[in-house]
Each structure stands twice: as structure tokens, then as C-alpha cells.
Motif scaffolding. Structure first.
Motif, PDB file in Angstrom:
ATOM      1  N   VAL A  17       1.023  -1.366   0.295  1.00  0.00           N
ATOM      2  CA  VAL A  17       0.149  -0.217  -0.179  1.00  0.00           C
ATOM      3  C   VAL A  17       1.095   1.373   0.121  1.00  0.00           C
ATOM      4  CG1 VAL A  17      -1.503   1.044   1.268  1.00  0.00           C
ATOM      5  CG2 VAL A  17      -2.300  -1.034   1.188  1.00  0.00           C
ATOM      6  N   LYS A  18       2.046   1.518   0.860  1.00  0.00           N
ATOM      7  CA  LYS A  18       2.510   2.583   0.978  1.00  0.00           C
ATOM      8  C   LYS A  18       3.489   2.920  -0.850  1.00  0.00           C
ATOM      9  CE  LYS A  18       3.115   1.847   5.976  1.00  0.00           C
ATOM     10  NZ  LYS A  18       4.362   1.993   7.007  1.00  0.00           N
ATOM     11  N   THR A  19       4.118   1.079  -0.820  1.00  0.00           N
ATOM     12  CA  THR A  19       5.070   1.608  -2.469  1.00  0.00           C
ATOM     13  C   THR A  19       4.184   2.375  -3.525  1.00  0.00           C
ATOM     14  OG1 THR A  19       5.782  -0.127  -1.601  1.00  0.00           O
ATOM     15  CG2 THR A  19       5.621   0.493  -3.703  1.00  0.00           C
ATOM     16  N   MET A  20       2.773   1.823  -3.544  1.00  0.00           N
ATOM     17  CA  MET A  20       1.799   2.076  -4.503  1.00  0.00           C
ATOM     18  C   MET A  20       0.870   3.109  -4.431  1.00  0.00           C
ATOM     19  SD  MET A  20       2.545  -0.284  -6.817  1.00  0.00           S
ATOM     20  CE  MET A  20       0.873  -0.084  -7.540  1.00  0.00           C
ATOM     21  N   ASN A  21       1.414   4.230  -3.122  1.00  0.00           N
ATOM     22  CA  ASN A  21       0.177   5.028  -2.707  1.00  0.00           C
ATOM     23  C   ASN A  21      -1.043   4.827  -2.779  1.00  0.00           C
ATOM     24  OD1 ASN A  21       0.297   7.584  -1.607  1.00  0.00           O
ATOM     25  ND2 ASN A  21       0.408   8.380  -4.040  1.00  0.00           N
ATOM     26  N   MET A  22      -1.457   3.802  -1.928  1.00  0.00           N
ATOM     27  CA  MET A  22      -2.793   4.037  -2.173  1.00  0.00           C
ATOM     28  C   MET A  22      -3.924   4.119  -1.203  1.00  0.00           C
ATOM     29  SD  MET A  22      -2.823  -0.758  -2.841  1.00  0.00           S
ATOM     30  CE  MET A  22      -2.201  -1.043  -5.370  1.00  0.00           C
ATOM     31  N   ASP A  23      -4.816   3.978  -0.742  1.00  0.00           N
ATOM     32  CA  ASP A  23      -6.027   4.835  -0.361  1.00  0.00           C
ATOM     33  C   ASP A  23      -6.512   4.205   0.096  1.00  0.00           C
ATOM     34  OD1 ASP A  23      -4.614   7.906  -0.851  1.00  0.00           O
ATOM     35  OD2 ASP A  23      -6.343   7.907  -2.295  1.00  0.00           O
ATOM     36  N   LEU A  24      -7.329   3.277  -0.350  1.00  0.00           N
ATOM     37  CA  LEU A  24      -7.923   1.812   0.346  1.00  0.00           C
ATOM     38  C   LEU A  24      -7.578   0.851  -0.478  1.00  0.00           C
ATOM     39  CD1 LEU A  24     -11.356   3.344  -0.401  1.00  0.00           C
ATOM     40  CD2 LEU A  24     -10.660   3.538   1.901  1.00  0.00           C
ATOM     41  N   VAL A  25      -7.932  -0.767   0.916  1.00  0.00           N
ATOM     42  CA  VAL A  25      -8.205  -1.958   0.179  1.00  0.00           C
ATOM     43  C   VAL A  25      -8.979  -2.649   0.928  1.00  0.00           C
ATOM     44  CG1 VAL A  25      -6.336  -4.280   0.593  1.00  0.00           C
ATOM     45  CG2 VAL A  25      -5.318  -1.771   0.000  1.00  0.00           C
ATOM     46  N   PHE A  26      -9.684  -3.664  -0.167  1.00  0.00           N
ATOM     47  CA  PHE A  26     -10.459  -4.523   0.294  1.00  0.00           C
ATOM     48  C   PHE A  26     -10.514  -5.926   0.270  1.00  0.00           C
ATOM     49  CE2 PHE A  26     -12.840  -0.555  -1.064  1.00  0.00           C
ATOM     50  CZ  PHE A  26     -13.276   0.178   0.041  1.00  0.00           C
ATOM     51  N   ASP A  27     -10.604  -6.514   1.359  1.00  0.00           N
ATOM     52  CA  ASP A  27     -10.409  -8.307   0.952  1.00  0.00           C
ATOM     53  C   ASP A  27     -11.822  -8.062   0.423  1.00  0.00           C
ATOM     54  OD1 ASP A  27     -10.302 -11.300   1.463  1.00  0.00           O
ATOM     55  OD2 ASP A  27     -10.411 -10.538   3.365  1.00  0.00           O
ATOM     56  N   LYS A  28     -11.541  -9.228  -0.999  1.00  0.00           N
ATOM     57  CA  LYS A  28     -12.711  -9.695  -2.041  1.00  0.00           C
ATOM     58  C   LYS A  28     -13.349 -10.756  -1.711  1.00  0.00           C
ATOM     59  CE  LYS A  28     -11.914  -9.191  -6.423  1.00  0.00           C
ATOM     60  NZ  LYS A  28     -11.330  -9.511  -8.137  1.00  0.00           N
ATOM     61  N   SER A  29     -12.443 -11.409  -0.691  1.00  0.00           N
ATOM     62  CA  SER A  29     -13.403 -12.456   0.097  1.00  0.00           C
ATOM     63  C   SER A  29     -13.914 -12.487   0.637  1.00  0.00           C
ATOM     64  CB  SER A  29     -12.476 -13.844   0.217  1.00  0.00           C
ATOM     65  OG  SER A  29     -11.389 -13.167   1.255  1.00  0.00           O
ATOM     66  N   GLY A  30     -13.804 -11.402   1.298  1.00  0.00           N
ATOM     67  CA  GLY A  30     -14.521 -10.835   2.917  1.00  0.00           C
ATOM     68  C   GLY A  30     -16.383 -10.894   2.918  1.00  0.00           C
ATOM     69  N   LEU A  31     -17.171 -10.956   3.841  1.00  0.00           N
ATOM     70  CA  LEU A  31     -18.298 -11.159   3.607  1.00  0.00           C
ATOM     71  C   LEU A  31     -18.957  -9.952   4.469  1.00  0.00           C
ATOM     72  CD1 LEU A  31     -19.196 -14.900   3.360  1.00  0.00           C
ATOM     73  CD2 LEU A  31     -18.829 -13.167   1.069  1.00  0.00           C
ATOM     74  N   SER A  32     -20.178  -9.652   4.219  1.00  0.00           N
ATOM     75  CA  SER A  32     -20.071  -9.025   5.161  1.00  0.00           C
ATOM     76  C   SER A  32     -21.438  -9.553   6.594  1.00  0.00           C
ATOM     77  CB  SER A  32     -21.918  -7.508   4.361  1.00  0.00           C
ATOM     78  OG  SER A  32     -22.403  -8.497   3.964  1.00  0.00           O
ATOM     79  N   VAL A  33     -22.131  -8.499   7.675  1.00  0.00           N
ATOM     80  CA  VAL A  33     -22.604  -9.512   8.500  1.00  0.00           C
ATOM     81  C   VAL A  33     -23.626  -9.608   7.832  1.00  0.00           C
ATOM     82  CG1 VAL A  33     -24.052  -8.355  10.690  1.00  0.00           C
ATOM     83  CG2 VAL A  33     -21.839  -7.410   9.801  1.00  0.00           C
ATOM     84  N   ASN A  34     -24.036  -9.585   6.704  1.00  0.00           N
ATOM     85  CA  ASN A  34     -25.359 -10.215   5.977  1.00  0.00           C
ATOM     86  C   ASN A  34     -25.312 -11.356   5.605  1.00  0.00           C
ATOM     87  OD1 ASN A  34     -27.418  -8.521   7.392  1.00  0.00           O
ATOM     88  ND2 ASN A  34     -27.020  -7.544   5.940  1.00  0.00           N
ATOM     89  N   GLY A  35     -23.938 -12.185   5.360  1.00  0.00           N
ATOM     90  CA  GLY A  35     -23.045 -12.471   4.443  1.00  0.00           C
ATOM     91  C   GLY A  35     -23.465 -12.748   2.806  1.00  0.00           C
ATOM     92  N   VAL A  36     -23.002 -10.718   2.425  1.00  0.00           N
ATOM     93  CA  VAL A  36     -23.145 -11.537   1.006  1.00  0.00           C
ATOM     94  C   VAL A  36     -21.967 -10.363   1.079  1.00  0.00           C
ATOM     95  CG1 VAL A  36     -25.672 -10.927   0.994  1.00  0.00           C
ATOM     96  CG2 VAL A  36     -23.759  -9.005   0.719  1.00  0.00           C
ATOM     97  N   PRO A  37     -21.162 -10.550  -0.011  1.00  0.00           N
ATOM     98  CA  PRO A  37     -19.709  -9.814  -0.663  1.00  0.00           C
ATOM     99  C   PRO A  37     -19.754  -8.665   0.065  1.00  0.00           C
ATOM    100  CG  PRO A  37     -21.084 -11.580  -2.721  1.00  0.00           C
ATOM    101  CD  PRO A  37     -21.640 -11.587  -1.260  1.00  0.00           C
ATOM    102  N   SER A  38     -18.927  -7.667   0.812  1.00  0.00           N
ATOM    103  CA  SER A  38     -18.812  -6.749   0.765  1.00  0.00           C
ATOM    104  C   SER A  38     -18.145  -5.693  -0.438  1.00  0.00           C
ATOM    105  CB  SER A  38     -18.176  -6.552   2.426  1.00  0.00           C
ATOM    106  OG  SER A  38     -18.100  -6.995   3.312  1.00  0.00           O
ATOM    107  N   LEU A  39     -17.508  -6.503  -1.524  1.00  0.00           N
ATOM    108  CA  LEU A  39     -17.236  -5.364  -2.908  1.00  0.00           C
ATOM    109  C   LEU A  39     -17.619  -6.516  -3.735  1.00  0.00           C
ATOM    110  CD1 LEU A  39     -15.545  -3.928  -3.775  1.00  0.00           C
ATOM    111  CD2 LEU A  39     -13.167  -5.387  -3.662  1.00  0.00           C
ATOM    112  N   LEU A  40     -18.648  -5.886  -4.023  1.00  0.00           N
ATOM    113  CA  LEU A  40     -19.435  -6.357  -5.300  1.00  0.00           C
ATOM    114  C   LEU A  40     -18.280  -7.289  -6.763  1.00  0.00           C
ATOM    115  CD1 LEU A  40     -22.776  -4.166  -5.116  1.00  0.00           C
ATOM    116  CD2 LEU A  40     -21.692  -6.639  -4.521  1.00  0.00           C
TER     117      LEU A  40
END
Length: 90
Positions: A17-40
Motif C-alpha cells: 500500500v505504501k509503495t503503490m500510494n494506495m488509499d484503500l484496500v478491500f478483501d474481495k473474499s470478505g463477507l458482510s454481516v449479512n453474509g453477502v460480498p462486501s465488494l461487488l
């Protein structure tokens, strides 16, 4: 043991993240509290999972995780490949 693995992953991700100067990183495999993907959707070109896995598996890399019971020294991290299919339009 889990805390050590998570710390190692976070250290590698934070370096990237520091090397690429990124602002946000998401876990694509993560699920929300409702069990649906957080990142569509995200382009595969933004996915650097394989780079993280390669860094974690780099020979000679110090590990904070106990390798007890492992004959090779440091544990090996594996990941499933990202889907390559084109998302359906709604």
C-alpha cells in the motif's frame, strides 16, 4: 498462531500500500454481516493477492508463525485464483 499469520499478511499488504500510494484496500473474499460480498466488483488488475502470497512464500523470509510440525521451515501460503469471467450486467 492465527494472530501471527494475520500480522504477516498485514505487514506485506501495508508495504505494498505504501509503495503503490494506495488509499484503500478491500478483501474481495470478505463477507458482510449479512453474509453477502462486501465488494461487488473490481478489475482483476487491482488484485495483488498473488504478489502478497509470493512475498509471504519468499525463501529466507523471516516468519513470526511457528513452523512446528513443518518439514520445510516456514509455512506455505496458498490462494485460489481470482475468477476471470466477465461480470453480468444487471
Amino acid at each position: 498462531m492465527r494472530d501471527g499469520i494475520v500480522k504477516e499478511i498485514m505487514d506485506v499488504v501495508n508495504d505494498r500500500v505504501k509503495t503503490m500510494n494506495m488509499d484503500l484496500v478491500f478483501d474481495k473474499s470478505g463477507l458482510s454481516v449479512n453474509g453477502v460480498p462486501s465488494l461487488l466488483y473490481s478489475r482483476d488488475s487491482y488484485d495483488f493477492t498473488n504478489d502478497v502470497v509470493a512475498a509471504l512464500n519468499k525463501p529466507g523470509r523471516p516468519s513470526t508463525v511457528s513452523s512446528e510440525g513443518s518439514s520445510a521451515g516456514s509455512p506455505t501460503v496458498t490462494t485460489r485464483a481470482s475468477p476471470t469471467s466477465t461480470p453480468k450486467k444487471l
